[in-house]
Design a protein around this motif. Structure first.
Motif, PDB file in Angstrom:
ATOM      1  N   CYS A   1      -7.749  -7.475  -6.036  1.00 31.11           N
ATOM      2  CA  CYS A   1      -6.560  -7.547  -4.994  1.00 31.11           C
ATOM      3  C   CYS A   1      -5.296  -8.037  -5.569  1.00 31.11           C
ATOM      4  CB  CYS A   1      -7.082  -7.874  -3.849  1.00 31.11           C
ATOM      5  SG  CYS A   1      -7.369  -9.695  -3.523  1.00 31.11           S
TER       6      CYS A   1
ATOM      7  N   CYS B   1      -9.948 -14.492  -4.755  1.00 29.74           N
ATOM      8  CA  CYS B   1     -10.895 -13.501  -5.023  1.00 29.74           C
ATOM      9  C   CYS B   1     -11.318 -14.073  -6.568  1.00 29.74           C
ATOM     10  CB  CYS B   1     -10.354 -11.976  -4.854  1.00 29.74           C
ATOM     11  SG  CYS B   1     -10.257 -11.935  -3.407  1.00 29.74           S
TER      12      CYS B   1
ATOM     13  N   CYS C   1     -11.226  -4.138  -4.147  1.00 31.08           N
ATOM     14  CA  CYS C   1     -11.406  -5.437  -4.601  1.00 31.08           C
ATOM     15  C   CYS C   1     -12.672  -5.881  -4.646  1.00 31.08           C
ATOM     16  CB  CYS C   1     -10.351  -6.421  -3.835  1.00 31.08           C
ATOM     17  SG  CYS C   1     -10.773  -8.177  -4.741  1.00 31.08           S
TER      18      CYS C   1
ATOM     19  N   CYS D   1     -12.930  -9.105  -1.808  1.00 33.78           N
ATOM     20  CA  CYS D   1     -12.528  -9.175  -0.691  1.00 33.78           C
ATOM     21  C   CYS D   1     -12.644  -7.611   0.061  1.00 33.78           C
ATOM     22  CB  CYS D   1     -11.170  -9.623  -0.379  1.00 33.78           C
ATOM     23  SG  CYS D   1     -10.000  -8.774  -1.007  1.00 33.78           S
TER      24      CYS D   1
HETATM   25 ZN    ZN Z   1      -9.272  -9.671  -3.071  1.00 37.43          ZN
END
Ligand code: ZN
Ligand code: ZN
Lengths: 483, 483
Positions: B435, B440, B466, B469
């Motif tokens: 993302c 992340c 992603c 997430c």
């Molecule tokens: Zn992410």
């Protein structure tokens, strides 16, 4: 054109007026270096570094042809290593920079930034050499080294400099000694044959030898101000470092023996020698064999003829490049031919090739020699044959000129008075008898401001009495002021 | 012969058993390096240094062909310089060694031993660049640099290492950006074309970019254990350093503007990549284009035939050398052919040429490929024509093999579980959606032990969510464990 010409030259202090100022003017105008923001350090700008790269290529080829290989050893040397060879530590300790903190912590043992690598290489050789089969070891290193100098001078004496340092280990003293002499021959071949700088070859006096060596050989060159520059040194270490670092091998007879080592180096100070031996009031003058560019082509003529002339010049450029002549062309429109003539003379390019519409009509080019200023009109058809010969001739002429200058400024001194006169007033080298006592060597330094350069292998004359004490002379020695 | 053979190979830990141990075994047996007596430093022994020299030659030629020139800047950098670019100081401060004493005195300002030269070069560029006429400046430096690493590994991560660092300054952002990309192409050409190592090209994520850069491009290679090695980086600095060091030029429109700078480097860690991409349980394997020796000739036969065979082998040696094939011969009497076969396989020489009395009768030689082990019987008359083709074939085959290995170990991960499985169990690279949030990226590191390698220019697949997430993915990113 003549006006721009004179104007340009005025920007360089004449050698006769102030040689040191001339030197700095030339290296800055020729864009060879700049001062770094660290005390005593310089930046090697592209034109200066290119000259060093040319030296590296020539030396590296010779090292490899004589059985040496390159390697790389660490920049840092633990403090304890310096204690292992007594003379060595005394010689270098005052000049060492020390790393005391790293990675956010205080180090347990200080690390010196290498001033030379005998110690760390000695340590490694002790690991690598076990048997007579491992010998000889012949390694060279290209590296930066640091010696914290109080008084510095670009190229000649800087806190950080670049060099090569060769380190060899041998089974016998004879073999090590012969390596030391072979390298001195190799250096002579490079400095005289490629750089066109004549040298006096000989042995350093004990007080001037390398810290830790049994003896040191050197080649000594004379600059145009009559001062000496040590252009290369080759050291015979005997077993000094072998004992300090325990470098032993098991011989055929099954006994452990210490090796015999040598070391030898040429540094970026050689760039200073090229400049101060060949340069003149117009700027640099580079011997063709070392010049990064041997020929510069300058197209000349009125605007309307420009395209035709430049196209023709480009064809000549290609022709010469195809013959492995290092050639460049300057066809910039916004600069006058006169400005360019001065510029490339100042940068020391051995030959300028001018070509204009009238030359094209005549089927000729104009060649101008940097060494003599002579103008030659050469039929184009003969160019690729004439030019290599001309470059060779320039190379030899530059050596001959430098040798004549050196010989004219080398004199025999039979007394301290004569020696002082030669060194101070005649600005040259003095050959004098020396009894071998360090006291007399010091006396020459104090009275004449000259240091012993070396004890030449082939002195032009053999002197019988010491120039200082009048006792019987053991050696004939070159004395001079030195860089 | 077969026995000696097996025996020898037993001295190298198999890759499948312990890859790290295999690596150390190979570099020590092939005599590429030794540990130095300074923490985290190594000695580049002649065979290792020769490989670096080969890399230098190839890169240096390409730099010069694209208009760059070499220069040399000082080793030491005043502490205050690091304060001028905030990210830069944060990135490098923890790794710096400090010189605090020199020449017998405590220094007023500490000097860092350069970890990279952006700062001191920035300082010099500010002096050299005044007008738009001075741009672009395109300089490269070959140098040693120091970063005090906590965990070190020969070639891959050492406290001192050798590298080249290019530094350029441009009038416009577009020109600087285009330089950055051109250099990445140049590196790709070298690493893929000469070293036969396939790479993923792309942009580093912000957390992995160079300290002080606007963005960093990298080429990432896969080692035989599935780990990544960053083989070269090219940084676009925007005006960050120009503003920190006040590098301004007077433009055509008579206003002062800051320049845009780039920097880029390849280091001796590339030697580790050559070893870990091509090596196998028999030792090193060198691609012909980078191998210091491409062919080793081994004369074979009973003692009474020896002189005749060796003389013939020497003639072949000359014949190949004349064709610019890098050839060596081992005619030592006290070592068996079997020992020699193993030795040169272990050292990675691409082709072995065997010649014995029976071959001579048949007018043939035997060629053995290092990459496949294949034996070829070649009529002598065809040798000088066949051998260059064979070397070319080996070069391509080594690239193809490495590419197949890499492609076979590159997978798309749609979940953190898949990513972890790819990286840990399949031992490879995982392409995953990201993302753009550093959180992340960190999650991947913590859960899978993998770091983002780069955002590839041409991802094999474009991922939409992603991997951490589950939100919309801004980029498809290569993740891997890395050296
Ligand atoms: Zn992410
Ligand atoms: Zn005396």
């Amino acid at each position: 054109m003549a006006k721009g010409n004179d104007q340009y030259v005025q920007n360089i202090t004449p050698q006769s007026e102030d040689f040191s100022r001339w030197y700095i003017d030339v290296i800055q105008k020729a864009d060879l270096m700049d001062y770094a923001p660290v005390r005593g350090c310089i930046v090697f700008k592209p034109d200066g570094y290119e000259l060093w790269e040319a030296c590296q290529r020539e030396l590296d080829r010779r090292f490899k042809e004589t059985g040496h290989r390159n390697a790389y050893f660490p920049l840092f040397i633990p403090e304890s290593f310096f204690e292992k060879e007594k003379e060595h530590v005394e010689g270098f300790n005052p000049e060492l920079p020390w790393v005391t903190e790293a990675g956010g912590e205080k180090l347990e043992e200080r690390l010196a930034v290498r001033p030379t690598s005998e110690t760390v290489i000695g340590h490694m050789y002790a690991r690598w050499i076990q048997s007579y089969r491992d010998l000889p070891v012949k390694i060279n290193q290209w590296a930066n080294v640091v010696r914290w100098e109080k008084r510095t001078l670009p190229f000649l004496r800087t806190s950080e400099f670049l060099w090569q340092e060769g380190h060899t280990a041998h089974a016998t003293a004879e073999e090590a000694e012969s390596e030391t002499r072979m390298i001195l021959d190799l250096y002579t071949d490079f400095v005289e044959g490629v750089l066109a700088i004549p040298v006096y070859r000989g042995q350093k006096t004990p007080s001037e030898k390398f810290a830790g060596a049994v003896h040191t050989y050197s080649i000594e060159a004379m600059m145009k101000d009559g001062k000496a520059l040590q252009a290369g040194t080759s050291h015979y270490m005997g077993q000094n470092f072998a004992k300090g670092f325990d470098i032993q091998y098991l011989d055929r007879d099954n006994t452990l023996k210490h090796v015999f080592t040598t070391s030898w180096g040429v540094s970026t100070r050689i760039l200073g020698a090229i400049i101060m031996v060949h340069g003149d009031d117009r700027g640099l003058a580079l011997p063709p064999l070392i010049a990064p560019k041997q020929v510069v082509i300058i197209p000349i003529g009125p605007k309307k003829e420009r395209d035709r002339v430049v196209a023709h010049a480009a064809a000549l450029h290609q022709q010469l490049a195809d013959r492995n002549i290092r050639v460049t062309m300057d066809d910039r429109e916004d600069l006058s031919p006169g400005w360019k003539f001065n510029e490339y003379e100042m940068r020391g390019i051995p030959v300028r090739l001018e070509i204009g519409p009238r030359d094209m009509e005549k089927g000729q080019v104009v060649l101008v020699r940097r060494d003599t200023g002579e103008k030659l009109f050469v039929p184009e058809g003969e160019l690729t044959e004439r030019l290599p010969r001309l470059l060779e001739e320039i190379q030899h002429n530059m050596f001959d000129k430098a040798k004549k200058f050196r010989d004219d400024h080398s004199h025999v001194a039979h007394s301290m008075e004569e020696l002082t006169h030669i060194v101070r007033d005649q600005k040259g080298f003095a050959l004098a008898g020396w009894c071998g006592d360090e006291v007399c060597e010091k006396a020459v330094k104090e009275q004449a401001g000259a240091t012993s350069r070396n004890i030449p292998f082939d002195p032009p004359e053999t002197l019988s009495t010491c120039v200082s004490c009048g006792k019987s002379a053991a050696h004939s020695v070159w004395f001079a002021k030195a860089y």
